[in-house]
Design an enzyme around this catalytic site. Structure first.
Site, mmCIF file in Angstrom:
data_model
loop_
_atom_site.group_PDB
_atom_site.id
_atom_site.type_symbol
_atom_site.label_atom_id
_atom_site.label_comp_id
_atom_site.label_asym_id
_atom_site.label_seq_id
_atom_site.Cartn_x
_atom_site.Cartn_y
_atom_site.Cartn_z
ATOM 1 N N TYR A 1 0.816 -1.217 0.000
ATOM 2 C CA TYR A 1 0.000 0.000 0.000
ATOM 3 C C TYR A 1 0.853 1.272 0.000
ATOM 4 O O TYR A 1 0.310 2.382 -0.028
ATOM 5 C CB TYR A 1 -0.938 0.000 1.231
ATOM 6 N N GLU B 1 11.604 -3.933 4.752
ATOM 7 C CA GLU B 1 10.543 -3.377 5.608
ATOM 8 C C GLU B 1 10.896 -3.472 7.098
ATOM 9 O O GLU B 1 10.014 -3.491 7.953
ATOM 10 C CB GLU B 1 9.221 -4.124 5.343
HETATM 11 C C1 SIN Z 1 4.014 -1.062 1.794
HETATM 12 O O1 SIN Z 1 4.358 -0.427 0.796
HETATM 13 O O2 SIN Z 1 3.130 -1.948 1.713
HETATM 14 C C2 SIN Z 1 4.637 -0.825 3.128
HETATM 15 C C3 SIN Z 1 5.181 0.520 3.354
HETATM 16 C C4 SIN Z 1 6.300 0.916 2.458
HETATM 17 O O3 SIN Z 1 7.237 0.130 2.245
HETATM 18 O O4 SIN Z 1 6.288 2.050 1.944
#
Ligand code: SIN
Length: 189
Positions: A26, A99
């Protein structure tokens, strides 16, 4: 909770016997797929709202001057649009490092555009992680983002690429687009 979640994530899910797993992205995972995937499809999850409330020490800021990146916060009836990737389980070794700044993997129900559903994993940085920054006004968040830089580039680039990716998905994320407007206004001052 420490902000380095690599080790905690490694022990969180048992992938034995699984050939593939869905991942729901997301934030930067929508527009920066630096990992192999079998297929990808736009998807939505319910009950979560995207917010620029997580600190970034390692990508879009530094430990001394963290940037602001997105996490999900629980909100009844909120719908969060993103991108689902079907990946081999071994790809999580890379994703857990990417992450690692406060995000833990959670299971979520995803809905694809054709109305079908699947279970996936999503990285969420909850409010008990050491890198969490929490709420601020959208104008203040834009001011913060305008100043932050890290090893993956400027925080501004993260926000603008996310906003573009959400427009491409046809999403109307009032929080992200309000920060984008403030950020663009700051650039003209
Ligand atoms: C995601 O993109 O799902 C997690 C947050 C990010 O890495 O920006």
């Amino acid at each position: 909770m420490s902000h380095d979640t690599t080790e905690a994530n490694r022990h969180r899910h048992d992938f034995r016997g699984r050939e593939s797993v869905w991942l729901f992205g997301y934030g930067s995972l929508i527009y920066k797929a630096d990992f192999p995937y079998i297929e990808r499809r736009p998807a939505r999850i319910r009950g979560w709202a995207r917010r620029f409330w997580q600190g970034s020490h390692d990508h879009r800021g530094t430990p001394d001057a963290p940037g602001r990146v997105v996490t999900l916060v629980p909100q009844d009836d909120a719908i969060c649009a993103g991108m689902a990737y079907r990946i081999r389980p071994d790809v999580f070794a890379h994703l857990d490092v990417r992450e690692k700044n406060g995000y833990l993997r959670f299971t979520t129900e995803m809905r694809f555009d054709d109305g079908t559903h699947a279970e996936g994993l999503v990285y969420i940085a909850s409010d008990d992680n050491a890198a969490y920054l929490g709420p601020a006004s959208e104008a203040a968040i834009a001011g913060h983002i305008a100043r932050a830089h890290g090893p993956s580039g400027s925080n501004r680039d993260y926000l603008l690429r996310l906003a573009d990716a959400l427009r491409e998905l046809g999403d109307d994320d009032a929080h992200v687009f309000a920060i984008e407007r403030h950020l663009r206004r700051l650039a003209t001052l």
